[in-house]
Design a protein around this motif. Structure first.
Motif, short mmCIF file in Angstrom:
data_model
loop_
_atom_site.label_atom_id
_atom_site.label_comp_id
_atom_site.label_asym_id
_atom_site.label_seq_id
_atom_site.Cartn_x
_atom_site.Cartn_y
_atom_site.Cartn_z
N LEU A 51 0.82 -1.21 0.00
CA LEU A 51 0.00 0.00 0.00
C LEU A 51 0.86 1.26 0.00
O LEU A 51 0.63 2.18 -0.79
N SER A 52 1.86 1.30 0.86
CA SER A 52 2.71 2.49 0.94
C SER A 52 3.53 2.68 -0.33
O SER A 52 3.68 3.80 -0.82
N LEU A 53 4.02 1.58 -0.90
CA LEU A 53 4.81 1.66 -2.13
C LEU A 53 3.95 2.15 -3.29
O LEU A 53 4.39 2.96 -4.11
N PHE A 54 2.70 1.67 -3.34
CA PHE A 54 1.80 2.10 -4.41
C PHE A 54 1.60 3.61 -4.39
O PHE A 54 1.76 4.30 -5.39
N HIS A 55 1.26 4.15 -3.22
CA HIS A 55 0.95 5.57 -3.13
C HIS A 55 2.19 6.44 -3.33
O HIS A 55 2.11 7.50 -3.97
N TYR A 56 3.32 6.00 -2.81
CA TYR A 56 4.54 6.79 -3.00
C TYR A 56 4.96 6.80 -4.46
O TYR A 56 5.34 7.84 -5.01
N SER A 57 4.89 5.64 -5.10
CA SER A 57 5.31 5.55 -6.50
C SER A 57 4.38 6.30 -7.44
O SER A 57 4.81 6.76 -8.50
N GLU A 58 3.11 6.43 -7.07
CA GLU A 58 2.19 7.23 -7.88
C GLU A 58 2.69 8.67 -7.98
O GLU A 58 2.69 9.28 -9.05
N TYR A 59 3.12 9.21 -6.84
CA TYR A 59 3.63 10.58 -6.81
C TYR A 59 4.97 10.67 -7.55
O TYR A 59 5.19 11.58 -8.36
N LEU A 60 5.85 9.71 -7.28
CA LEU A 60 7.19 9.74 -7.86
C LEU A 60 7.16 9.65 -9.38
O LEU A 60 7.83 10.43 -10.07
N VAL A 61 6.38 8.72 -9.91
CA VAL A 61 6.31 8.55 -11.36
C VAL A 61 5.67 9.77 -12.02
O VAL A 61 6.08 10.20 -13.10
N THR A 62 4.67 10.34 -11.38
CA THR A 62 4.04 11.56 -11.91
C THR A 62 5.05 12.70 -11.94
O THR A 62 5.10 13.48 -12.90
N ALA A 63 5.88 12.79 -10.90
CA ALA A 63 6.91 13.84 -10.84
C ALA A 63 7.90 13.71 -12.00
O ALA A 63 8.37 14.71 -12.55
N VAL A 64 8.22 12.47 -12.35
CA VAL A 64 9.17 12.22 -13.44
C VAL A 64 8.52 12.42 -14.80
O VAL A 64 9.09 13.03 -15.71
#
Length: 235
Positions: A51-64
């Motif tokens: 769950l935490s990886l999913f939400h963090y990666s959503e932000y990170l990939v959008t930032a990139v």
């Protein structure tokens, strides 16, 4: 509002982001500890990490990929009231069943199957986000931007909506991982209905944006979601 130095403004703007990132990192760390414990909560640790990886990666990939659309909402932590209620329901079910029927939470092969579904869904969704690049947005767009193009390569050659397919199997996989029979069925029905409506809404915009180009693509490539064909087109 009084003028403030840019550095201070940037610091204040970044504070909510840092708080959310630290919180997700803390949840991931707690999940790792639970995962390696010899208790009936170990599979809940897998869930916390997922769950935490999913939400963090959503932000990170959008930032990139698409920094212009980046916001606090990109974490998807405040996705909707329904999403929050669904998550809370799954935690309550796991806790109650773990108290009264702990053996139900020790079906390792079933939890492993759920983990595989989660990994598959996560990888497919992120592959879709990277493939779409700046065309990907968490919000369905009603107006076509100058840089908006129809992406049909990569995972989009397999499914018309690979990010939805990934999220679909990820969400159901979390409940299989937790061995939650009630929420497992509830999630499957709820996310199916959500993505059915979301797919139709998005395809209306895509047909408006790309016309025959999208209609031809629609004929060739399935949605990837079970029993969902997308918006019906009157010929």
């Amino acid at each position: 509002m009084a003028w403030q130095p840019r550095a201070l403004q940037g610091t204040k703007a970044g504070t909510p982001i840092a708080i959310r990132a630290c919180f997700l990192g803390f949840v991931f760390g707690c999940g790792m500890l639970l995962s390696f414990s010899q208790s009936s909560w170990s599979h809940f640790g897998w869930y916390m990490c997922s769950l935490s990886l999913f939400h963090y990666s959503e932000y990170l990939v959008t930032a990139v990929n698409n920094p212009k659309s980046l916001s606090l909402d990109s974490f998807l932590l405040n996705h909707s009231l329904e999403y929050t209620v669904a998550a809370l329901s799954s935690w309550i079910e796991f806790t109650l069943e773990n108290i009264f029927w702990p053996e139900l939470k020790q079906i390792t092969w079933l939890s492993a199957l759920g983990l595989l579904m989660v990994v598959f869904g996560e990888c497919l969704r992120k592959a879709a986000m990277f493939t779409a690049g700046s065309n990907f947005n968490h919000v369905v767009q009603n107006e076509k931007s100058e840089t908006h193009t129809l992406v049909t390569s990569g995972v989009y050659a397999w499914f018309r909506h690979p990010s939805y397919v990934g999220w679909f199997y990820w969400s159901i996989g979390t409940q299989v991982m937790l061995c939650n029979p009630i929420c497992g069925v509830g999630y499957a029905l709820t996310v199916w209905r959500f993505f059915r409506d979301r797919t139709e809404e998005e395809e209306i915009s895509l047909i408006h944006f790309f016309g025959d180009e999208y209609l031809e693509y629609k004929k060739r490539v399935p949605t990837g979601l079970p029993f969902i064909k997308g918006v019906k087109v009157e010929l």
